[in-house]
Motif scaffolding. Structure first.
Motif, PDB file in Angstrom:
ATOM      1  N   ILE A 138      38.704 140.925  81.691  1.00 18.40           N
ATOM      2  CA  ILE A 138      39.836 141.291  82.544  1.00 18.40           C
ATOM      3  C   ILE A 138      39.401 141.540  83.984  1.00 18.40           C
ATOM      4  O   ILE A 138      40.148 142.127  84.766  1.00 18.40           O
ATOM      5  CB  ILE A 138      40.573 142.538  81.992  1.00 18.40           C
ATOM      6  N   GLN A 139      38.213 141.083  84.351  1.00 17.94           N
ATOM      7  CA  GLN A 139      37.688 141.406  85.673  1.00 17.94           C
ATOM      8  C   GLN A 139      38.459 140.723  86.812  1.00 17.94           C
ATOM      9  O   GLN A 139      38.313 141.118  87.974  1.00 17.94           O
ATOM     10  CB  GLN A 139      36.213 141.047  85.769  1.00 17.94           C
ATOM     11  N   LYS A 140      39.298 139.739  86.482  1.00 15.46           N
ATOM     12  CA  LYS A 140      40.094 139.092  87.517  1.00 15.46           C
ATOM     13  C   LYS A 140      41.398 139.844  87.784  1.00 15.46           C
ATOM     14  O   LYS A 140      42.158 139.468  88.664  1.00 15.46           O
ATOM     15  CB  LYS A 140      40.383 137.641  87.137  1.00 15.46           C
ATOM     16  N   TRP A 141      41.651 140.879  87.007  1.00 13.73           N
ATOM     17  CA  TRP A 141      42.831 141.708  87.276  1.00 13.73           C
ATOM     18  C   TRP A 141      42.642 142.411  88.618  1.00 13.73           C
ATOM     19  O   TRP A 141      41.517 142.640  89.064  1.00 13.73           O
ATOM     20  CB  TRP A 141      43.023 142.731  86.171  1.00 13.73           C
ATOM     21  N   PRO A 142      43.719 142.802  89.275  1.00 13.27           N
ATOM     22  CA  PRO A 142      43.582 143.395  90.618  1.00 13.27           C
ATOM     23  C   PRO A 142      43.077 144.822  90.585  1.00 13.27           C
ATOM     24  O   PRO A 142      43.094 145.490  89.552  1.00 13.27           O
ATOM     25  CB  PRO A 142      45.027 143.351  91.151  1.00 13.27           C
ATOM     26  N   HIS A 143      42.631 145.281  91.759  1.00 16.13           N
ATOM     27  CA  HIS A 143      42.297 146.690  91.994  1.00 16.13           C
ATOM     28  C   HIS A 143      41.199 147.224  91.072  1.00 16.13           C
ATOM     29  O   HIS A 143      41.254 148.351  90.617  1.00 16.13           O
ATOM     30  CB  HIS A 143      43.550 147.564  91.851  1.00 16.13           C
ATOM     31  N   ASN A 169      23.660 143.455  89.877  1.00 14.85           N
ATOM     32  CA  ASN A 169      25.054 143.042  89.687  1.00 14.85           C
ATOM     33  C   ASN A 169      25.202 142.027  88.551  1.00 14.85           C
ATOM     34  O   ASN A 169      25.933 141.032  88.676  1.00 14.85           O
ATOM     35  CB  ASN A 169      25.634 142.471  90.983  1.00 14.85           C
ATOM     36  N   TRP A 170      24.540 142.296  87.436  1.00 15.32           N
ATOM     37  CA  TRP A 170      24.645 141.410  86.276  1.00 15.32           C
ATOM     38  C   TRP A 170      26.076 141.350  85.746  1.00 15.32           C
ATOM     39  O   TRP A 170      26.544 140.296  85.352  1.00 15.32           O
ATOM     40  CB  TRP A 170      23.727 141.901  85.144  1.00 15.32           C
ATOM     41  N   ILE A 171      26.719 142.509  85.704  1.00 13.74           N
ATOM     42  CA  ILE A 171      28.081 142.590  85.174  1.00 13.74           C
ATOM     43  C   ILE A 171      28.970 143.193  86.262  1.00 13.74           C
ATOM     44  O   ILE A 171      29.191 144.408  86.308  1.00 13.74           O
ATOM     45  CB  ILE A 171      28.137 143.439  83.886  1.00 13.74           C
ATOM     46  N   PRO A 172      29.504 142.368  87.154  1.00 18.38           N
ATOM     47  CA  PRO A 172      30.327 142.877  88.255  1.00 18.38           C
ATOM     48  C   PRO A 172      31.567 143.633  87.773  1.00 18.38           C
ATOM     49  O   PRO A 172      32.092 144.481  88.506  1.00 18.38           O
ATOM     50  CB  PRO A 172      30.724 141.604  89.011  1.00 18.38           C
ATOM     51  N   ALA A 173      32.025 143.340  86.565  1.00 13.82           N
ATOM     52  CA  ALA A 173      33.262 143.934  86.058  1.00 13.82           C
ATOM     53  C   ALA A 173      33.205 145.453  85.988  1.00 13.82           C
ATOM     54  O   ALA A 173      34.244 146.110  86.036  1.00 13.82           O
ATOM     55  CB  ALA A 173      33.589 143.364  84.679  1.00 13.82           C
ATOM     56  N   ILE A 174      32.019 146.028  85.854  1.00 16.33           N
ATOM     57  CA  ILE A 174      31.921 147.480  85.721  1.00 16.33           C
ATOM     58  C   ILE A 174      31.342 148.139  86.969  1.00 16.33           C
ATOM     59  O   ILE A 174      31.127 149.350  86.989  1.00 16.33           O
ATOM     60  CB  ILE A 174      31.095 147.883  84.476  1.00 16.33           C
ATOM     61  N   ARG A 208      36.784 147.779  85.892  1.00 17.92           N
ATOM     62  CA  ARG A 208      35.900 148.941  86.017  1.00 17.92           C
ATOM     63  C   ARG A 208      36.613 150.207  85.541  1.00 17.92           C
ATOM     64  O   ARG A 208      36.023 151.058  84.870  1.00 17.92           O
ATOM     65  CB  ARG A 208      35.434 149.096  87.471  1.00 17.92           C
ATOM     66  N   THR A 209      37.881 150.328  85.888  1.00 17.85           N
ATOM     67  CA  THR A 209      38.646 151.493  85.480  1.00 17.85           C
ATOM     68  C   THR A 209      38.839 151.524  83.971  1.00 17.85           C
ATOM     69  O   THR A 209      38.756 152.584  83.344  1.00 17.85           O
ATOM     70  CB  THR A 209      40.021 151.502  86.183  1.00 17.85           C
ATOM     71  N   PHE A 210      39.083 150.356  83.374  1.00 19.88           N
ATOM     72  CA  PHE A 210      39.201 150.267  81.918  1.00 19.88           C
ATOM     73  C   PHE A 210      37.924 150.770  81.247  1.00 19.88           C
ATOM     74  O   PHE A 210      37.966 151.589  80.322  1.00 19.88           O
ATOM     75  CB  PHE A 210      39.471 148.817  81.500  1.00 19.88           C
ATOM     76  N   ALA A 211      36.770 150.286  81.721  1.00 21.78           N
ATOM     77  CA  ALA A 211      35.495 150.723  81.141  1.00 21.78           C
ATOM     78  C   ALA A 211      35.286 152.213  81.354  1.00 21.78           C
ATOM     79  O   ALA A 211      34.811 152.925  80.457  1.00 21.78           O
ATOM     80  CB  ALA A 211      34.352 149.922  81.763  1.00 21.78           C
TER      81      ALA A 211
END
Length: 217
Positions: A24-29, A75-80, A33-36
């Motif tokens: 879900i990393q393409k979701w806005p804002h 920055n291996w996992i930018p989503a978090i 990261r907030t989900f994690a």
């Protein structure tokens, strides 16, 4: 339950959270990261049920102190990661605070409640404050270089009250509302004045400490 199985469950859960965050990393804002941020707090509940030994409990937090620090750099996992990951070390502070809470509270059943309270206040309260602040934060303010919103701060206060009340009722079957409201106000105040992701460190530790002080007073 065998601690090795408990450890496997812990890492499987945290791995699942990270995997979903990458989806879900393409979701806005920075929603991934907030989900994690929110879902990782549930690890305490899982660990309380499936882990008995100190080192098994410490394994996951210690691992993620190192992993999150390296992930911040590489920055291996930018989503978090935060978009300004070198300025905001929130993910590293998060892992450090969980490690500290685990070390000081996990092995004592009464203190463990305090540890869980601090982690859930930070995970859910700060996480939902970020969501509301990002989408609905119209009245912004800055204290000690931390950019916050009144809407997000109110969301933090309400979230901490609800989550803490549910957690305490589950753990001890009763909620001391004056104490809970005091803790919620302090946690919200600390979050409001903490810049650069430092709320991930101060909110859980101070919340847990305040609860310990009140129950042993």
């Amino acid at each position: 339950m065998n601690d090795w199985i408990g450890l496997l469950i812990s890492f499987a859960y945290l791995g699942l959270v990270i995997w979903i965050a990458t989806r879900i990393q393409k979701w806005p804002h920075e929603m991934s990261r907030t989900f994690a941020h929110i879902m990782v707090a549930n690890w305490w509940l899982i660990a309380s049920l499936v882990i008995k030994s100190y080192w098994a409990a410490m394994a996951a937090p210690l691992f993620f102190v190192v992993f999150n620090a390296l992930n911040t750099f590489f920055n291996w996992i930018p989503a978090i990661n935060s978009k300004n990951r070198f300025k905001n070390l929130g993910t590293v502070y998060y892992a450090i605070s969980v490690t500290a809470l685990t070390h000081f509270t996990f092995m004592d059943p009464q203190l463990r409640i305090a540890g869980g309270l601090g982690l859930l206040a930070m995970g859910y309260g700060d996480g939902l404050a970020a969501v509301i602040g990002q989408f609905y934060g119209k009245h912004t303010f800055s204290i000690f270089r931390g950019n916050k919103s009144l809407e997000g701060t109110l969301a933090m206060l309400i979230s901490v009250i609800i989550v803490s009340a549910g957690y305490l009722f589950w753990q001890i079957g009763v909620v001391d509302w004056p104490i809970l409201l005091l803790i919620a106000v302090v946690a919200t105040g600390v979050e409001a004045i903490s810049p650069y992701g430092l709320d991930n460190l101060f909110v859980p530790l101070l919340t847990s400490l305040l609860y310990i002080i009140t129950i042993f007073n």
